[in-house]
Design a protein around this motif. Structure first.
Motif, PDB file in Angstrom:
ATOM      1  N   PHE A  42       0.837  -1.208   0.000  1.00 44.37           N
ATOM      2  CA  PHE A  42       0.000   0.000   0.000  1.00 44.37           C
ATOM      3  C   PHE A  42       0.868   1.253   0.000  1.00 44.37           C
ATOM      4  CE2 PHE A  42      -2.431   3.248   2.416  1.00 44.37           C
ATOM      5  CZ  PHE A  42      -3.433   3.472   1.479  1.00 44.37           C
ATOM      6  N   ALA A  43       1.965   1.228   0.767  1.00 41.82           N
ATOM      7  CA  ALA A  43       2.854   2.383   0.828  1.00 41.82           C
ATOM      8  C   ALA A  43       3.570   2.634  -0.489  1.00 41.82           C
ATOM      9  CB  ALA A  43       3.877   2.190   1.942  1.00 41.82           C
ATOM     10  N   SER A  44       3.598   1.627  -1.366  1.00 46.91           N
ATOM     11  CA  SER A  44       4.348   1.766  -2.618  1.00 46.91           C
ATOM     12  C   SER A  44       3.561   2.433  -3.734  1.00 46.91           C
ATOM     13  CB  SER A  44       4.814   0.385  -3.104  1.00 46.91           C
ATOM     14  OG  SER A  44       3.753  -0.348  -3.693  1.00 46.91           O
ATOM     15  N   VAL A  45       2.232   2.572  -3.575  1.00 41.78           N
ATOM     16  CA  VAL A  45       1.441   3.156  -4.661  1.00 41.78           C
ATOM     17  C   VAL A  45       1.452   4.680  -4.557  1.00 41.78           C
ATOM     18  CG1 VAL A  45      -0.027   1.117  -4.831  1.00 41.78           C
ATOM     19  CG2 VAL A  45      -0.778   3.045  -3.424  1.00 41.78           C
ATOM     20  N   ARG A  46       1.270   5.319  -5.679  1.00 40.59           N
ATOM     21  CA  ARG A  46       1.346   6.786  -5.735  1.00 40.59           C
ATOM     22  C   ARG A  46       0.091   7.415  -5.146  1.00 40.59           C
ATOM     23  NH1 ARG A  46      -2.116   8.464  -9.667  1.00 40.59           N
ATOM     24  NH2 ARG A  46      -2.596   7.015 -11.376  1.00 40.59           N
ATOM     25  N   ASP A  47       0.206   8.680  -4.782  1.00 37.54           N
ATOM     26  CA  ASP A  47      -0.960   9.469  -4.395  1.00 37.54           C
ATOM     27  C   ASP A  47      -1.844   9.698  -5.628  1.00 37.54           C
ATOM     28  OD1 ASP A  47       0.105   9.642  -1.840  1.00 37.54           O
ATOM     29  OD2 ASP A  47       0.963  11.648  -2.151  1.00 37.54           O
ATOM     30  N   ASN A  48      -3.069  10.161  -5.382  1.00 38.56           N
ATOM     31  CA  ASN A  48      -3.980  10.539  -6.471  1.00 38.56           C
ATOM     32  C   ASN A  48      -4.278   9.383  -7.420  1.00 38.56           C
ATOM     33  OD1 ASN A  48      -4.126  13.303  -5.610  1.00 38.56           O
ATOM     34  ND2 ASN A  48      -2.078  13.603  -6.499  1.00 38.56           N
ATOM     35  N   LYS A  52      -5.173  11.282   0.576  1.00 37.97           N
ATOM     36  CA  LYS A  52      -4.343  11.717  -0.551  1.00 37.97           C
ATOM     37  C   LYS A  52      -4.651  10.954  -1.840  1.00 37.97           C
ATOM     38  CE  LYS A  52      -0.399  11.177   1.615  1.00 37.97           C
ATOM     39  NZ  LYS A  52       1.067  11.179   1.884  1.00 37.97           N
ATOM     40  N   GLY A  53      -5.612  10.045  -1.787  1.00 40.76           N
ATOM     41  CA  GLY A  53      -6.059   9.404  -3.017  1.00 40.76           C
ATOM     42  C   GLY A  53      -5.524   8.019  -3.286  1.00 40.76           C
ATOM     43  N   ARG A  54      -4.805   7.440  -2.301  1.00 40.26           N
ATOM     44  CA  ARG A  54      -4.411   6.046  -2.465  1.00 40.26           C
ATOM     45  C   ARG A  54      -5.599   5.149  -2.136  1.00 40.26           C
ATOM     46  NH1 ARG A  54       1.633   5.666   0.312  1.00 40.26           N
ATOM     47  NH2 ARG A  54       2.451   7.592  -0.605  1.00 40.26           N
ATOM     48  N   LYS A  55      -5.653   4.005  -2.803  1.00 39.33           N
ATOM     49  CA  LYS A  55      -6.788   3.100  -2.614  1.00 39.33           C
ATOM     50  C   LYS A  55      -6.286   1.685  -2.328  1.00 39.33           C
ATOM     51  CE  LYS A  55      -8.159   4.456  -6.685  1.00 39.33           C
ATOM     52  NZ  LYS A  55      -8.905   4.599  -7.963  1.00 39.33           N
ATOM     53  N   ILE A  56      -7.087   0.938  -1.598  1.00 39.27           N
ATOM     54  CA  ILE A  56      -6.765  -0.468  -1.324  1.00 39.27           C
ATOM     55  C   ILE A  56      -8.045  -1.286  -1.393  1.00 39.27           C
ATOM     56  CG2 ILE A  56      -6.915  -0.092   1.186  1.00 39.27           C
ATOM     57  CD1 ILE A  56      -4.712  -2.293   1.460  1.00 39.27           C
TER      58      ILE A  56
END
Length: 352
Positions: free
Chosen positions: A251-257, A282-286
């Motif tokens: 999850f921490a590896s994906v970009r914002d927005n 900030k727009g990250r999704k899981i």
């Protein structure tokens, strides 16, 4: 005289599977008797054996949920298979009858079984857990079409749905993770990153088309992914380990927005994931993946085309074969990370 099959039975949690001869029961409407050719081993079975799925109310019971075989006999009203058909067996439901369980008799008493089981030389299977395939498809490779491929590749095709310009990282390069990587490559992605702690798995990922690999024991994963993408993170991350700390890392590896993390791994019951809510703001999704969102009636033709065209090199994943008599050794090797996706060879192909 009763017909018998040989099965590996889970009698007690955290114990070796026990080989038993089971009587084949009369088929109910909607059930199919399949001679098993190959069975794959999945992390889910290790979780069952180790009691990580919670209280097991069905002991003793059979195991296994992906495989291949040849139909021996069908029960009444079955429309999806006929005697002699080659089939893929899967825990994923298709059309037709949904017969959720059966019971076998043995010299030690009753043995429970679900709608599909594959750690056995033959199995009574619900017709909605079978998909017919052409007899030209190798049964060894076909076994992995029951779980590893639809869960891994399906997570990419049906849930992430990336386009050619996107970047994607796969965390955990077992059978499901490698299939996700293959699917990402087949979608035309140029930046496909494999993350693991086992160098052999990273080497396989490179052979399967990964553009980059990261050994998580030797490098800072987040820093390296930021260097590779130059955009603050990947567009998509697939977690295929079943470990909550790896889920958090993915999850921490994906970009914002708009960066999306898809959880495909199967963690022990009760484990939880910690997420900073501000990352969501900030727009990250899981999201989670249940079998890759797969419909095998819809998706199997895609995988078969890939297999026939050389774009699904399953021989890289299922190269280690074991006999049913050595299934406990196969489980031990799998748990220790010595093999990628063990296959139990029931010896059927030598008999037909």
């Amino acid at each position: 005289m009763s017909q018998l099959l040989r099965a590996a039975v889970l009698c007690e949690i955290n114990s070796d599977l026990e080989l038993q001869d089971l009587e084949i029961p009369a088929l109910q409407p909607g059930q199919v008797l399949v001679d098993i050719a190959y069975s794959g081993i999945c992390r889910s079975q290790l979780n069952e054996i180790q009691g990580l799925k919670g209280v097991d109310r069905f002991l003793p019971h059979t195991l296994g949920h992906e495989g291949s075989g040849i139909v021996r006999k069908v029960g009444g009203d079955v429309s999806r298979a006929s005697a002699g058909d080659h089939v893929v067996l899967s825990w994923l439901k298709g059309g037709g009858y949904d017969i959720r369980s059966t019971v076998y008799e043995s010299s030690k008493g009753r043995v429970n079984s679900g709608a599909v089981s594959t750690f056995m030389t033959a199995a009574v299977v619900s017709e909605n857990r079978l998909v017919r395939i052409d007899s030209t498809v190798p049964l060894k490779e076909a076994a992995l079409l029951g779980c590893a491929v639809p869960t891994g590749a399906g997570t990419v095709l049906n849930i992430a749905v990336p386009s050619a310009g996107h970047s994607l990282a796969v965390f955990g390069l077992g059978g499901i993770g490698q299939c996700a990587l293959i699917a990402a490559k087949n979608c035309g992605l140029k930046t496909v990153i494999g993350v693991d702690i086992v160098q052999d798995k990273l080497d396989i990922a490179l052979r399967l088309g990964a553009s980059h690999v990261i050994n998580a024991q030797q490098e800072d994963v987040g820093k390296r992914i930021h260097q590779i993408t130059g955009t603050g993170g990947v567009d998509y991350a697939i977690e295929a380990v079943g470990n909550t700390s790896v889920m958090e890392m993915a999850f921490a590896s994906v970009r914002d927005n708009g960066g999306l993390c898809v959880v495909a791994g199967n963690p022990p019951a009760g484990d939880t994931v910690r997420i900073d809510p501000f990352d969501l703001i900030k727009g990250r999704k899981i999201v989670g993946s249940w079998g890759g969102g797969s419909d095998l009636d819809r998706d199997m033709p895609i995988y078969l085309r890939w297999l026939e065209g050389g774009a699904l090199p399953l021989s890289e994943l299922g190269g280690h074969e074991y006999s049913l008599g050595d299934i406990n050794g196969a489980l031990e090797d799998f748990a220790a990370g010595k093999v990628l996706r063990p296959l139990i060879n029931m010896g059927l192909e030598t008999l037909v």
